[in-house]
Enzyme design. Structure first.
Site, PDB file in Angstrom:
ATOM      1  N   HIS A 378       0.810  -1.231   0.000  1.00 53.10           N
ATOM      2  CA  HIS A 378       0.000   0.000   0.000  1.00 53.10           C
ATOM      3  C   HIS A 378       0.836   1.271   0.000  1.00 53.10           C
ATOM      4  CE1 HIS A 378      -3.914  -1.981   0.979  1.00 53.10           C
ATOM      5  NE2 HIS A 378      -3.125  -2.859   1.556  1.00 53.10           N
ATOM      6  N   LYS A 570      -8.879  13.292   4.833  1.00 53.78           N
ATOM      7  CA  LYS A 570      -7.918  12.183   4.780  1.00 53.78           C
ATOM      8  C   LYS A 570      -6.950  12.345   5.949  1.00 53.78           C
ATOM      9  CE  LYS A 570      -7.001  13.659   0.563  1.00 53.78           C
ATOM     10  NZ  LYS A 570      -7.108  12.459  -0.266  1.00 53.78           N
ATOM     11  N   ARG A 571      -6.169  11.306   6.250  1.00 48.48           N
ATOM     12  CA  ARG A 571      -5.169  11.431   7.294  1.00 48.48           C
ATOM     13  C   ARG A 571      -4.273  12.640   6.998  1.00 48.48           C
ATOM     14  NH1 ARG A 571      -1.631   7.055   6.602  1.00 48.48           N
ATOM     15  NH2 ARG A 571      -2.588   6.766   4.574  1.00 48.48           N
ATOM     16  N   LYS A 576       0.239  14.175   1.363  1.00 50.78           N
ATOM     17  CA  LYS A 576      -1.131  14.441   0.922  1.00 50.78           C
ATOM     18  C   LYS A 576      -1.361  15.936   0.694  1.00 50.78           C
ATOM     19  CE  LYS A 576      -2.949  10.333   3.314  1.00 50.78           C
ATOM     20  NZ  LYS A 576      -3.622   9.540   2.273  1.00 50.78           N
ATOM     21  N   THR A 678      -8.841   6.299  -1.766  1.00 53.90           N
ATOM     22  CA  THR A 678     -10.181   5.739  -1.964  1.00 53.90           C
ATOM     23  C   THR A 678     -11.242   6.802  -1.664  1.00 53.90           C
ATOM     24  OG1 THR A 678      -9.956   4.819   0.263  1.00 53.90           O
ATOM     25  CG2 THR A 678      -9.688   3.297  -1.587  1.00 53.90           C
ATOM     26  N   LYS A 682     -15.009   7.830  -3.391  1.00 55.68           N
ATOM     27  CA  LYS A 682     -16.252   8.083  -2.641  1.00 55.68           C
ATOM     28  C   LYS A 682     -16.840   9.439  -3.016  1.00 55.68           C
ATOM     29  CE  LYS A 682     -14.171   5.381   0.981  1.00 55.68           C
ATOM     30  NZ  LYS A 682     -13.197   5.440   2.091  1.00 55.68           N
TER      31      LYS A 682
HETATM   32  C1  26Q Z   1       3.315   1.114  10.647  1.00 56.43           C
HETATM   33  C2  26Q Z   1       4.199   0.851  11.656  1.00 56.43           C
HETATM   34  C3  26Q Z   1       3.847   1.009  12.979  1.00 56.43           C
HETATM   35  C4  26Q Z   1       2.574   1.416  13.275  1.00 56.43           C
HETATM   36  C5  26Q Z   1       1.675   1.676  12.272  1.00 56.43           C
HETATM   37  C6  26Q Z   1       2.046   1.532  10.952  1.00 56.43           C
HETATM   38  C7  26Q Z   1       1.093   1.824   9.864  1.00 56.43           C
HETATM   39  C8  26Q Z   1      -0.280   1.892  10.107  1.00 56.43           C
HETATM   40  C9  26Q Z   1      -1.172   2.195   9.100  1.00 56.43           C
HETATM   41  C10 26Q Z   1       1.500   2.063   8.576  1.00 56.43           C
HETATM   42  C11 26Q Z   1       0.596   2.355   7.572  1.00 56.43           C
HETATM   43  C12 26Q Z   1      -0.760   2.434   7.826  1.00 56.43           C
HETATM   44  C13 26Q Z   1      -1.760   2.762   6.816  1.00 56.43           C
HETATM   45  C14 26Q Z   1      -1.539   2.939   5.556  1.00 56.43           C
HETATM   46  C15 26Q Z   1      -2.596   3.303   4.616  1.00 56.43           C
HETATM   47  O1  26Q Z   1      -3.717   3.579   4.995  1.00 56.43           O
HETATM   48  N1  26Q Z   1      -2.301   3.320   3.317  1.00 56.43           N
HETATM   49  C16 26Q Z   1      -3.285   3.679   2.303  1.00 56.43           C
HETATM   50  O2  26Q Z   1      -3.888   2.497   1.810  1.00 56.43           O
HETATM   51  C17 26Q Z   1      -4.977   2.810   0.979  1.00 56.43           C
HETATM   52  C18 26Q Z   1      -5.658   1.513   0.596  1.00 56.43           C
HETATM   53  O3  26Q Z   1      -4.881   0.813  -0.331  1.00 56.43           O
HETATM   54  C19 26Q Z   1      -4.520   3.590  -0.233  1.00 56.43           C
HETATM   55  O4  26Q Z   1      -5.657   3.980  -0.965  1.00 56.43           O
HETATM   56  C20 26Q Z   1      -3.727   4.820   0.187  1.00 56.43           C
HETATM   57  O5  26Q Z   1      -3.171   5.443  -0.951  1.00 56.43           O
HETATM   58  C21 26Q Z   1      -2.635   4.432   1.157  1.00 56.43           C
HETATM   59  O6  26Q Z   1      -1.981   5.582   1.664  1.00 56.43           O
END
Ligand code: 26Q
Length: 833
Positions: A378, A570-571, A576, A678, A682
């Site tokens: 991702h 978004k986050r 972003k 995503t 939406k």
């Molecule tokens: C990593 C290490 C330690 C703690 C947390 C994490 C962590 C947690 C969540 C790393 C990444 C995430 C989330 C990533 C994420 O949401 N990525 C998004 O995934 C979507 C679905 O595929 C994409 O549409 C987005 O582009 C992408 O940013």
């Protein structure tokens, strides 16, 4: 008022197709009285009725779940097991009712009881067990899998606290814990009968056996129990209810009686406290590797529970896993999908169980792992690629480390050596271990080496995974890397969240568009129809009026529904580029101050975003946005032409209110950085027009809606790369673009933070001394021009309506049902059951 105590309810029979409002009413009353214990009419509250209604529905769902399980067991259809550290489920009542086709009947039953269903739905807490896109994608996929009648199980962690709640205090983000199940959760069922024991720490003993081979025995030092909580996943108008199984961590021995009897009360509970900390809280460090031991243990705990459960379910049907008898069947019956690298440890646990507990040969176990596992990437951001220290592995999972070394050796000595003989640099580059001051394990490499398929989440992202992230792996295994473009469930993201538009679509289109989203293409024929345009835009206006009320309630800010609602939700992350949006807002403000008569349609810029608590610059961007908003919103000179709203505590249920009301969708990441996105899908589905870069799924959205119906700006992926190669100099844009200079210098003053000069300087410095790593300044002018064009387009009502309608019409591709069928065809090879 109604009469209570209609207690004769047969909860085992009626299905959703035979139930009527009277029956439902008595079931709701039953739960109010007997499950919730309404003994003196103290439960005449919305919250109690929400709970009783949910429980009544859960009874019907559980019946369907039981039927599904029996059917899946006897058909023995292959299952997919989706492993994800995150599920952003949102609220469940409204969605479950829509999917099981009881929304209208429940509405009627509740009206009879003096309540509005829509009102009650607002009572439920969000199930916010995720950070953002990745977690929400998992939730959309579960919806689609059940809708399409596939045998699927979601596995995750039963966090006591989901993503933190966000509030603002003087513009600063304040985090408080999420208490989503403080008073229970009507949707979950605890299944202690499926609990799993999990070991950790300790050491490995190598024992030479009679035949000369070496057997590894793990003497573990610590044990936990994984207790599953099951949440039903209701398919839309389908025969299937699947399960999301979330593991809660408990101590093997909750209580040390010896210590207790010795008077050491505090330490008597130590094991319990330690175990419970494992599933206590979701890590909010998205895209920032936390490197924390507890996160590592969380990952292992959930992987180990899930792998054991998957094998137990297989054995329930096929008998004990046995080399001679049924082992080849496993790969025909089980697929495991890794949602990013977070569940990578499942691979090592799978190997360990087969080797140590089932005494399989290395080749048998490894071949199976390759067939069973697939991995979704991702992100390309280097800081988000997980690496865990070898030292941590050695301490917590010593046996798994030996397996990892064995995988690495076989990979380097066979695969790598055959393709690139005597190439030490290549060995170092591809190794599962990164050498350095601290040796680390490259989790993504382990996934790629093991899995039979690795997919990116939008075409451009998957191309970059091949060309930039894993080019050597792609050369080694040309068919392994592939693409599955993300999607969203139209049930939640249109049918349930936008009832007005849904009604219009159902009136206009004869197919069930919520299943067959491509049928929305028929709207194209009406894009220029004056009457349809008016209906479509009137619904947008109604939704905007609803959002103005929400904005007022949450922030006290008054906005006009006649303004353009421009949305970025978004986050919060630099890539972003919420700060590009903010810089442009500053520019518009300046232009208005210089010329209050400026011909500009009034705009409301709406933000929703949480920043990871440790991400300083993200928090600084939130603070700056809030401070700039305060100034602009209270400046009478600009005649309400500009408003800025930062809605607190952005989450799924808030997204469901914002999205139907959006005119403009901001998708403005630096090209090459957003894997897919995503939210972009939406918003477009609900008739918002995108202003965006050629990044992630925006590219495919542009292909679908056509270049006339989207505002594309900024550097392309190749141009970003070229600029990097040349050496990007953000200073240049500051010096040559007077508007950029003026806006950045403004941040150094106390204009937005009276009496506190320089409070917003961090932001300026991130652009200049900080080097502007995401090239905000390089894209500023092009963004500003695109906004100008957008403003002009909005002034032509018919043109705008046409664009909005075509966006809704052309989103068929982004149905998550299509994504799931892609996974099924190319990766999982399931049959319906
Ligand atoms: C990593 C290490 C330690 C703690 C947390 C994490 C962590 C947690 C969540 C790393 C990444 C995430 C989330 C990533 C994420 O949401 N990525 C998004 O995934 C979507 C679905 O595929 C994409 O549409 C987005 O582009 C992408 O940013």
């Amino acid at each position: 008022m109604f009469t209570k105590a209609k207690t004769t309810v047969n909860k085992t029979t009626a299905s959703s197709s035979t139930i009527d409002a009277a029956e439902l009413t008595s079931r709701i009353e039953y739960h109010l009285q007997f499950t919730l214990g309404d003994i003196a009419d103290e439960k005449e509250t919305k919250s109690a009725y929400w709970q009783a209604t949910s429980l009544a529905l859960q009874d019907i769902i559980v019946n369907k779940l039981k039927a599904t399980k029996a059917r899946q067991f006897s058909s023995d259809a292959k299952s997919v097991n989706y492993l994800s550290l995150e599920y952003l489920m949102g609220r469940l009542l409204s969605n479950n009712l829509h999917n099981i086709n009881l929304y209208e009947i429940t509405d009627k039953a509740l009206k009879g009881l003096g309540f509005e269903l829509a009102d009650l739905c607002e009572q439920g807490p969000d199930l916010a067990l995720g950070n953002g896109g990745l977690g929400r994608l998992a939730a959309c996929f579960l919806d689609s899998l059940a809708t399409l009648d596939y045998n699927a199980m979601g596995y995750g962690i039963h966090y006591q606290h989901g993503l933190f709640k966000q509030a603002f205090a003087d513009g600063h983000q304040i985090e408080t814990p999420d208490m989503w199940r403080e008073f229970g959760n009507p949707w979950e069922v605890c299944r202690p009968e499926s609990a799993q024991a999990i070991k950790l720490y300790g050491e490995v003993e190598q024992v030479v056996q009679a035949n000369g081979s070496v057997k590894s025995i793990w003497h573990a030092g610590n044990a936990f129990r994984g207790v599953p909580w099951d949440i039903p996943i209701v398919g839309y108008q389908s025969d299937t209810v699947n399960t999301l199984r979330l593991w809660e961590c408990r101590a093997d021995n909750a209580f040390d009686w010896d210590k207790f009897n010795d008077g050491d009360y505090l330490h008597a509970l130590e094991d319990q406290v330690q175990a419970e900390s494992v599933s206590k809280v979701l890590y909010p460090n998205d895209e920032h590797d936390a490197g924390k031991e507890l996160r590592f243990i969380q990952q292992y705990f959930f992987c180990a529970c899930s792998v054991k459960d998957i094998i137990a379910r297989f054995e329930a049907k096929h008998g004990k896993l046995n080399l001679a008898k049924n082992i080849v069947l496993l790969a025909d019956k089980v697929a495991i999908q890794l949602n990013d690298t977070h569940p990578t440890l499942a691979i090592l646990e799978f190997m360990r169980v087969l080797l140590d507990e089932y005494e399989m040969t290395w080749n048998e176990a490894w071949n199976l792992a390759g067939k069973v596992f697939a991995y979704t990437n991702h992100t390309l951001l280097p800081e988000a690629l997980e690496k865990w220290s070898v030292a941590l592995f050695d301490k917590v999972l010593p046996r798994h480390l030996t397996i990892l070394y064995a995988i690495n050796e076989a990979f380097l000595n066979n695969d790598v050596a055959a393709k690139w003989p005597n190439d030490e640099a290549m060995r170092a580059r591809l190794s599962l271990i990164e050498e350095g001051e601290q040796r680390t394990v490259r989790m993504a490499h382990l996934c790629v080496v093991t899995a039979h398929k690795v997919n990116g989440v939008a075409q451009v992202h998957s191309d970059l995974v091949k060309s930039d992230l894993f080019p050597e792996f792609n050369a080694l295994w040309p068919n392994k890397l592939t693409n599955v473009t993300n999607g969203i469930t139209p049930r939640r993201w249109l049918k349930a969240c936008n009832p007005l538009l849904s009604k219009l679509l159902s009136k206009t289109i004869k197919e069930d568009w919520a299943k067959d989203l491509n049928s929305l293409k028929q709207l194209s024929a009406l894009a220029d129809d004056n009457n349809f345009q008016q209906q479509f835009m009137d619904i947008k206006l109604q939704n905007k009026i609803l959002l103005t009320k929400e904005i007022k309630a949450l922030t006290g800010i008054t906005v006009s529904p006649e303004a353009i609602f421009d949305v970025q939700i978004k986050r919060l992350h630099e890539y972003k580029r919420q700060h590009l949006n903010l810089l442009h807002i500053l520019a518009l403000y300046r232009r208005l101050l210089e010329n209050p008569e400026l011909d500009m349609h009034p705009r409301v810029f709406i933000f929703g975003a949480k920043a990871a608590p440790g991400y300083k610059l993200a928090k600084a961007i939130i603070y700056a946005t809030n401070k700039i908003a305060e100034k602009i919103n209270n400046d009478p000179r600009i005649n309400d032409k500009l408003k800025v709203v930062f809605l607190p505590n952005y989450r799924v249920s808030l997204a469901e209110k914002i999205i139907p009301a959006a005119d403009v969708s901001e998708q403005i990441s630096t090209a090459g950085k957003e894997a897919s996105g995503t939210g972009n899908m939406k918003l477009a589905l609900n008739g918002a027009v995108t202003i965006g870069t050629l990044d992630g799924a925006n590219i495919e959205i542009a292909e679908e809606v056509g270049s006339d119906n989207i505002f594309i700006f900024g550097l392309t992926v190749d141009e970003v790369k070229a600029l990097d190669n040349k050496g990007y100099n953000s200073q240049h844009y500051y010096e040559t673009n007077s508007e950029i200079k003026a806006c950045l210098d403004w941040l150094d003053t106390d204009y937005f933070t009276p009496g506190h000069e320089g409070e917003l300087s961090t932001l300026k410095h991130s652009f200049l001394d900080g080097g502007d790593p995401y090239k905000v300044l390089a894209d500023f002018q092009s963004y500003s021009d695109a906004h100008f064009a957008l403003g002009k387009a909005y002034q032509n009502k018919a043109q705008w309506a046409r664009m909005a309608i075509l966006n809704t019409a052309m989103m068929g591709k982004f149905n998550s049902d299509r994504s799931i069928e892609d996974y099924v065809d190319n990766i999982w090879h399931l049959t319906k059951s």
